[in-house]
Write a protein that holds these residues in place. Structure first.
Motif, PDB file in Angstrom:
ATOM      1  N   GLN A  82       0.848  -1.422  -0.259  1.00  0.00           N
ATOM      2  CA  GLN A  82       0.049  -0.112  -0.182  1.00  0.00           C
ATOM      3  C   GLN A  82       0.827   1.238   0.055  1.00  0.00           C
ATOM      4  O   GLN A  82       0.395   2.413  -0.553  1.00  0.00           O
ATOM      5  N   ILE A  83       2.279   1.209   0.543  1.00  0.00           N
ATOM      6  CA  ILE A  83       2.986   2.363   0.628  1.00  0.00           C
ATOM      7  C   ILE A  83       4.223   2.213  -0.262  1.00  0.00           C
ATOM      8  O   ILE A  83       4.788   1.029  -0.226  1.00  0.00           O
ATOM      9  N   PRO A  84       4.493   3.006  -1.362  1.00  0.00           N
ATOM     10  CA  PRO A  84       5.724   2.959  -2.078  1.00  0.00           C
ATOM     11  C   PRO A  84       6.881   3.069  -1.077  1.00  0.00           C
ATOM     12  O   PRO A  84       6.796   3.707   0.106  1.00  0.00           O
ATOM     13  N   ALA A  85       7.794   2.203  -1.486  1.00  0.00           N
ATOM     14  CA  ALA A  85       9.189   2.284  -0.697  1.00  0.00           C
ATOM     15  C   ALA A  85       9.872   3.501  -0.293  1.00  0.00           C
ATOM     16  O   ALA A  85      10.444   3.678   0.640  1.00  0.00           O
ATOM     17  N   SER A  86       9.551   4.503  -1.218  1.00  0.00           N
ATOM     18  CA  SER A  86      10.297   5.997  -1.248  1.00  0.00           C
ATOM     19  C   SER A  86       9.546   6.732  -0.365  1.00  0.00           C
ATOM     20  O   SER A  86       9.812   7.987   0.173  1.00  0.00           O
ATOM     21  N   ALA A  87       8.297   6.222   0.168  1.00  0.00           N
ATOM     22  CA  ALA A  87       7.292   6.821   1.052  1.00  0.00           C
ATOM     23  C   ALA A  87       7.525   6.546   2.709  1.00  0.00           C
ATOM     24  O   ALA A  87       7.231   7.511   3.383  1.00  0.00           O
ATOM     25  N   ALA A  88       7.825   5.335   2.891  1.00  0.00           N
ATOM     26  CA  ALA A  88       8.064   4.849   4.198  1.00  0.00           C
ATOM     27  C   ALA A  88       8.782   3.575   4.360  1.00  0.00           C
ATOM     28  O   ALA A  88       8.888   2.941   3.390  1.00  0.00           O
ATOM     29  N   LEU A  89       9.385   3.670   5.533  1.00  0.00           N
ATOM     30  CA  LEU A  89      10.060   2.421   5.657  1.00  0.00           C
ATOM     31  C   LEU A  89       9.112   1.422   6.580  1.00  0.00           C
ATOM     32  O   LEU A  89       8.584   1.771   7.827  1.00  0.00           O
ATOM     33  N   VAL A  90       8.960  -0.158   6.171  1.00  0.00           N
ATOM     34  CA  VAL A  90       7.901  -0.750   6.946  1.00  0.00           C
ATOM     35  C   VAL A  90       8.964  -1.899   7.567  1.00  0.00           C
ATOM     36  O   VAL A  90       9.577  -2.599   6.554  1.00  0.00           O
ATOM     37  N   ARG A  91       9.028  -2.151   8.917  1.00  0.00           N
ATOM     38  CA  ARG A  91       9.335  -3.090   9.494  1.00  0.00           C
ATOM     39  C   ARG A  91       8.617  -4.184  10.268  1.00  0.00           C
ATOM     40  O   ARG A  91       7.430  -3.668  10.869  1.00  0.00           O
ATOM     41  N   GLU A  92       8.589  -5.371  10.075  1.00  0.00           N
ATOM     42  CA  GLU A  92       7.831  -6.568  10.530  1.00  0.00           C
ATOM     43  C   GLU A  92       8.077  -6.473  12.058  1.00  0.00           C
ATOM     44  O   GLU A  92       9.194  -6.704  12.620  1.00  0.00           O
ATOM     45  N   ARG A  93       6.870  -6.403  12.706  1.00  0.00           N
ATOM     46  CA  ARG A  93       7.055  -6.779  14.298  1.00  0.00           C
ATOM     47  C   ARG A  93       6.828  -8.173  14.480  1.00  0.00           C
ATOM     48  O   ARG A  93       7.349  -8.798  15.323  1.00  0.00           O
ATOM     49  N   ASP A  94       5.590  -8.719  13.992  1.00  0.00           N
ATOM     50  CA  ASP A  94       5.220 -10.050  13.959  1.00  0.00           C
ATOM     51  C   ASP A  94       4.279 -10.312  12.943  1.00  0.00           C
ATOM     52  O   ASP A  94       4.245  -9.700  12.077  1.00  0.00           O
ATOM     53  N   ALA A  95       3.563 -11.594  12.886  1.00  0.00           N
ATOM     54  CA  ALA A  95       2.800 -11.838  11.788  1.00  0.00           C
ATOM     55  C   ALA A  95       1.726 -10.956  11.494  1.00  0.00           C
ATOM     56  O   ALA A  95       1.140 -10.994  10.407  1.00  0.00           O
ATOM     57  N   ASP A  96       1.208 -10.313  12.468  1.00  0.00           N
ATOM     58  CA  ASP A  96       0.046  -9.462  12.329  1.00  0.00           C
ATOM     59  C   ASP A  96       0.153  -8.074  12.473  1.00  0.00           C
ATOM     60  O   ASP A  96      -0.686  -7.389  12.417  1.00  0.00           O
ATOM     61  N   SER A  97       1.379  -7.616  12.880  1.00  0.00           N
ATOM     62  CA  SER A  97       1.755  -6.041  12.828  1.00  0.00           C
ATOM     63  C   SER A  97       2.919  -5.629  12.435  1.00  0.00           C
ATOM     64  O   SER A  97       4.067  -6.449  12.120  1.00  0.00           O
ATOM     65  N   CYS A  98       3.316  -4.512  11.948  1.00  0.00           N
ATOM     66  CA  CYS A  98       4.432  -3.870  11.664  1.00  0.00           C
ATOM     67  C   CYS A  98       4.613  -2.498  12.048  1.00  0.00           C
ATOM     68  O   CYS A  98       3.670  -1.812  12.547  1.00  0.00           O
ATOM     69  N   GLU A  99       5.999  -1.782  12.034  1.00  0.00           N
ATOM     70  CA  GLU A  99       6.206  -0.662  12.381  1.00  0.00           C
ATOM     71  C   GLU A  99       6.517   0.153  11.107  1.00  0.00           C
ATOM     72  O   GLU A  99       7.135  -0.320  10.290  1.00  0.00           O
ATOM     73  N   VAL A 100       5.872   1.374  11.085  1.00  0.00           N
ATOM     74  CA  VAL A 100       5.978   2.338   9.788  1.00  0.00           C
ATOM     75  C   VAL A 100       6.629   3.609  10.367  1.00  0.00           C
ATOM     76  O   VAL A 100       6.489   4.328  11.095  1.00  0.00           O
ATOM     77  N   LEU A 101       7.903   3.892   9.399  1.00  0.00           N
ATOM     78  CA  LEU A 101       8.589   5.211   9.632  1.00  0.00           C
ATOM     79  C   LEU A 101       8.504   5.961   8.466  1.00  0.00           C
ATOM     80  O   LEU A 101       8.662   5.493   7.280  1.00  0.00           O
ATOM     81  N   SER A 102       7.903   7.083   8.542  1.00  0.00           N
ATOM     82  CA  SER A 102       7.669   8.238   7.402  1.00  0.00           C
ATOM     83  C   SER A 102       7.807   9.384   7.864  1.00  0.00           C
ATOM     84  O   SER A 102       8.052   9.792   9.065  1.00  0.00           O
ATOM     85  N   LEU A 154      -5.684   6.399   5.802  1.00  0.00           N
ATOM     86  CA  LEU A 154      -6.696   5.846   4.815  1.00  0.00           C
ATOM     87  C   LEU A 154      -6.065   4.422   4.309  1.00  0.00           C
ATOM     88  O   LEU A 154      -6.667   4.026   3.431  1.00  0.00           O
ATOM     89  N   LEU A 155      -4.953   3.959   5.126  1.00  0.00           N
ATOM     90  CA  LEU A 155      -4.622   2.503   4.815  1.00  0.00           C
ATOM     91  C   LEU A 155      -5.679   1.655   4.868  1.00  0.00           C
ATOM     92  O   LEU A 155      -5.551   0.496   4.561  1.00  0.00           O
ATOM     93  N   GLY A 156      -6.566   1.869   5.975  1.00  0.00           N
ATOM     94  CA  GLY A 156      -7.602   1.115   6.348  1.00  0.00           C
ATOM     95  C   GLY A 156      -7.371   0.085   7.675  1.00  0.00           C
ATOM     96  O   GLY A 156      -7.886  -0.884   7.615  1.00  0.00           O
ATOM     97  N   HIS A 157      -6.080   0.368   8.395  1.00  0.00           N
ATOM     98  CA  HIS A 157      -5.849  -0.416   9.294  1.00  0.00           C
ATOM     99  C   HIS A 157      -5.921   0.363  10.704  1.00  0.00           C
ATOM    100  O   HIS A 157      -5.845   1.353  10.720  1.00  0.00           O
ATOM    101  N   ASP A 158      -6.187  -0.642  11.718  1.00  0.00           N
ATOM    102  CA  ASP A 158      -5.860   0.022  13.043  1.00  0.00           C
ATOM    103  C   ASP A 158      -4.284   0.530  13.246  1.00  0.00           C
ATOM    104  O   ASP A 158      -3.796  -0.458  12.895  1.00  0.00           O
ATOM    105  N   PHE A 159      -4.109   1.435  13.927  1.00  0.00           N
ATOM    106  CA  PHE A 159      -2.955   1.877  14.225  1.00  0.00           C
ATOM    107  C   PHE A 159      -2.807   2.680  15.348  1.00  0.00           C
ATOM    108  O   PHE A 159      -3.588   3.390  15.942  1.00  0.00           O
ATOM    109  N   GLU A 160      -1.455   3.071  16.173  1.00  0.00           N
ATOM    110  CA  GLU A 160      -1.196   3.628  16.996  1.00  0.00           C
ATOM    111  C   GLU A 160      -0.006   4.489  16.657  1.00  0.00           C
ATOM    112  O   GLU A 160       0.910   4.106  15.952  1.00  0.00           O
TER     113      GLU A 160
END
Length: 320
Positions: free
Chosen positions: A254-274, A288-294
């Motif tokens: 959903q997010i271009p690699a040039s727009a954010a860094l996505v790191r896996e936390r576990d099978a059902d969650s990830c960390e996004v740095l933008s 707008l991604l449509g997922h719950d987030f903090e």
């Protein structure tokens, strides 16, 4: 020892075998202007080099170049070398989606053995290669990519003009890696005047030149990760970190690699740095991604969440 004439004849034999499925001994002898015995000797030389040349007897028999388990040395004539280099230049310049990085690596290998007499022809032909449908990707001169790639390979300093705060400054660097994103080419290099690692957009460079001074490679960060973090966050006024309750693979789609860094936390969650010029903008993008987030940090992200939530609720109430 094999003389030059023999070497050229063996290469010519290889070219004939590559162009036709089966060649008889008399046909090859006539084309090469030698005896059938010489053809047999040259076939043995090709086999010694690793080329699987099969021989068959009877009607329809002859010599045939087979597919071997090991890749033998690649031999190109002048026309083939030029065509290959131009195709790689087109790929390195972004004409082939997803192939830029691999094309540049292959081109630097070809550059090691490309005769000087062919390089001006490659440049001339490369100028006639264009592409479309690049999604707004800035054009990059393949010659600039080659200059930087050689500097990385040969471990020599590079210099170029680079815009900063409205002016173009001369930068002196130790080039480490070229990195291709989905939209642009970047150079990871050690800036000699700022004594730190920096990321540079290749399409913003001017007057790119390799210097004669060599350097000893430093301990460097992972090139792809460093450049992605720079592009996605460090260049912006605000850097934001989120925990998203969705698989990393899903979010990366959903997010271009040039727009954010996505790191896996576990099978059902990830960390996004933008990053963004506005925290409100990056918050809305995450929503707008449509997922719950903090919202993790910076702390003011939580305040902006409350403000935007109140604004959206008010907008919804007004419509009711």
């Amino acid at each position: 020892m094999t003389d030059r004439g023999t070497t050229e004849r063996v290469l010519a034999l290889l070219g004939l075998l590559q162009r036709r499925r089966v060649c008889t001994g008399p046909e090859l002898a006539e084309r090469l202007g030698v005896t059938a015995r010489t053809v047999r000797r040259d076939v043995d030389r090709l086999r010694a080099l690793g080329y699987p040349v099969h021989a068959s007897q009877g009607v329809g028999g002859g010599y045939q170049l087979g597919a071997g388990q090991d890749l033998p040395p690649l031999v190109l004539d002048d026309e083939e070398a030029i065509a290959t280099a131009v195709a790689l230049l087109a790929g390195a310049g972004g004409a082939v989606a997803g192939a830029g990085d691999a094309a540049l690596r292959a081109l630097t290998k070809l550059d090691r053995v490309l005769p000087a007499r062919l390089r001006h022809e490659v440049r001339a032909l490369a100028g006639s290669v264009e592409s479309f449908g690049d999604g707004g990707r800035p054009l990059v001169d393949p010659a600039v990519l080659m200059t930087l790639a050689r500097a990385c390979r040969d471990q020599v300093e590079a210099a170029f003009g680079y815009p900063s705060s409205g002016t173009v400054n001369e930068r002196r660097v130790e080039p480490y890696r070229l990195v291709a994103s989905d939209r642009r080419w970047y150079l990871l290099a050690y800036d000699l005047d700022r004594t730190d690692w920096r990321t540079f957009r290749v399409d913003r460079m001017s007057g790119v030149a390799a210097r004669t001074a060599r350097f000893r490679p430093r301990e460097a960060p992972d090139a792809a990760t460093y450049v992605q973090e720079s592009v996605a966050s460090r260049v912006y006024r605000h850097q934001a970190r989120f925990v998203v309750h969705a698989p990393a693979a899903t979010v990366r789609e959903q997010i271009p690699a040039s727009a954010a860094l996505v790191r896996e936390r576990d099978a059902d969650s990830c960390e996004v740095l933008s990053g963004a010029a506005s925290l409100d903008f990056v918050l809305l993008h995450m929503a707008l991604l449509g997922h719950d987030f903090e919202a993790v940090n910076p702390p003011e992200l939580r305040e902006r969440c409350q403000v935007l939530a109140a604004r959206l609720r008010a907008a919804g109430s007004a419509l009711a």
